[in-house]
Design a protein around this motif. Structure first.
Motif, PDB file in Angstrom:
ATOM      1  N   LEU A 113       0.887  -1.319   0.030  1.00 18.82           N
ATOM      2  CA  LEU A 113       0.067  -0.188  -0.032  1.00 18.82           C
ATOM      3  C   LEU A 113       0.735   1.344  -0.042  1.00 18.82           C
ATOM      4  O   LEU A 113       0.678   2.145  -0.691  1.00 18.82           O
ATOM      5  N   HIS A 127       0.787   4.007  -3.201  1.00 21.96           N
ATOM      6  CA  HIS A 127       0.486   5.413  -2.692  1.00 21.96           C
ATOM      7  C   HIS A 127       1.699   6.188  -3.102  1.00 21.96           C
ATOM      8  O   HIS A 127       1.384   7.485  -3.858  1.00 21.96           O
ATOM      9  N   VAL A 148      -5.508  -4.331  -2.096  1.00 21.46           N
ATOM     10  CA  VAL A 148      -5.062  -3.339  -2.689  1.00 21.46           C
ATOM     11  C   VAL A 148      -5.145  -3.236  -4.336  1.00 21.46           C
ATOM     12  O   VAL A 148      -4.742  -4.269  -5.119  1.00 21.46           O
ATOM     13  N   TRP A 175      -8.520   6.431  -3.005  1.00 20.98           N
ATOM     14  CA  TRP A 175      -7.658   7.542  -2.493  1.00 20.98           C
ATOM     15  C   TRP A 175      -7.961   8.877  -3.427  1.00 20.98           C
ATOM     16  O   TRP A 175      -8.073   8.934  -4.531  1.00 20.98           O
ATOM     17  N   ILE A 199      -3.414   7.940   3.806  1.00 20.29           N
ATOM     18  CA  ILE A 199      -3.721   6.654   3.235  1.00 20.29           C
ATOM     19  C   ILE A 199      -4.347   6.018   4.366  1.00 20.29           C
ATOM     20  O   ILE A 199      -5.320   5.166   4.178  1.00 20.29           O
ATOM     21  N   VAL A 220      -8.243   6.356   4.255  1.00 15.98           N
ATOM     22  CA  VAL A 220      -8.659   5.526   3.131  1.00 15.98           C
ATOM     23  C   VAL A 220      -8.980   4.189   3.679  1.00 15.98           C
ATOM     24  O   VAL A 220     -10.026   3.862   3.334  1.00 15.98           O
TER      25      VAL A 220
END
Length: 365
Positions: A241, A245, A309, A342, A348, A351
């Motif tokens: 993640l 990101h 993800v 996002w 993050i 989210v």
């Protein structure tokens, strides 16, 4: 039983392909005769379609080495049908052996790539290979790639809802591999005879190197795997993640997260025992993994809690993925899930919290 979209896509693609290949084989004309070399070359081609070399998140077959010389030896009108039948047979053998074919699921339909070069070379006459005709051969390879990539893109977009960006990256790598191998096939065609057999050690070495590379990757992945289900673990989820990101912050794009709970797992454990509950979780993870794209990370981050993800996925695409998971979830249980995207600014962690909130609002206790 609910027919899965991949099966329907495969059937449509295969029926359309054979609808073109069979009339060509029956009605087409040829000045060539089927020889032992043609049969051997076709067998080598089928074998090489199983020798997949891993490139990034995709894989490329080495079969271009055998396919190109086949165009200058076998009767052209039979090649599409022979390749389609051979591909189907090879995929069927893997299925009978309990192995999951890693090529595009519409194995027969991917034989569309044979038609444009065959029709082009038939229109110009079934001539022997000549270096002076390289522009013609280059055109044939380009048409071959186009005829291969168009059905693949349609299939992946319509059936699997694959985002364009990762799909484009995989296809560029795979077809780049084909263009690298085409000159090798041209050299074999120019040499003629049984020169094809001389490259088998070369392709075998590539395949073995790929296998060794896959083993090293697999050993590395064990550090990030959940011991019970084989899915990724919490550490893998957090690291992936963070990587995704950082990527979307740097280059733009979309990023979605799904939070999923297996409903009433405690009650299931109390009724049937913890070993049965563990087996249920394993079957849930296996069923989900079978319908997720390679770039999607499935992680088990708690007892009955999973997370996804999804790079380059909008909220709508994430919801579609959740619907797909619901369809394949074992009948003994249901799931509660929430998706969040996002927005380009929020932390993050927020989210993840949004996905958990949506999931909690639908949870069955």
């Amino acid at each position: 039983m609910v027919l899965r979209r991949p099966l329907i896509g495969t059937a449509i693609s295969a029926a359309a392909f054979f609808g073109a290949a069979i009339p060509l084989a029956v009605l087409g004309s040829t000045s060539r005769h089927v020889t032992t070399y043609d049969v051997v070359a076709l067998a080598v081609f089928v074998i090489l379609t199983r020798f997949e070399y891993q490139v990034g998140v995709g894989s490329a077959a080495l079969s271009q080495v055998a396919f190109f010389p086949l165009l200058f030896a076998a009767p052209l009108k039979f090649i599409p049908l022979a390749v389609g039948v051979g591909s189907a047979a090879a995929t069927g053998v893997l299925k009978l052996r309990g192995q999951k074919p890693t090529l595009c699921p519409n194995a027969i339909g991917t034989s569309w790539f044979t038609l444009p070069p065959v029709l082009l070379l038939m229109a110009t006459g079934e001539k022997t290979f000549s270096w002076h005709s390289w522009p013609l051969y280059a055109t044939a390879v380009v048409l071959q790639s186009v005829a291969d990539v168009v059905p693949a893109v349609i299939y992946e977009r319509v059936v699997n809802a694959t985002p364009l960006r990762p799909l484009a990256g995989v296809l560029a790598t795979v077809y780049g591999f084909d263009f690298v191998l085409t000159p090798v096939g041209m050299l074999i065609a120019a040499e003629g005879g049984w020169a094809l057999l001389a490259v088998l050690p070369f392709t075998s070495v590539l395949y073995l190197l790929s296998r060794e590379r896959s083993k090293v990757v697999r050993l590395s992945e064990l550090t990030y795997a959940d011991d019970l289900t084989g899915a990724a673990n919490r550490r893998a989820f957090d690291e992936r993640l963070a990587v995704e990101h950082a990527r979307v912050v740097r280059s733009g794009g979309e990023l979605s997260v799904c939070m999923i709970d297996v409903d009433r797992l405690k009650a299931y454990n109390d009724t049937f025992g913890h070993p049965a509950g563990d087996e249920l979780l394993r079957r849930v993870a296996a069923a989900w993994s079978a319908v997720l794209r390679p770039e999607v990370l499935l992680a088990r981050i708690g007892g009955d809690e999973f997370a996804l993800v999804l790079p380059d996925a909008s909220c709508e695409a994430a919801e579609a993925v959740i619907d797909r998971l619901r369809q394949v979830t074992p009948s003994e249980t249901t799931i509660s899930a929430g998706a969040a995207c996002w927005d380009g600014q929020e932390p993050i962690a927020d989210v993840i919290g949004q996905g958990q909130d949506v999931r909690n609002n639908t949870m069955l206790y």
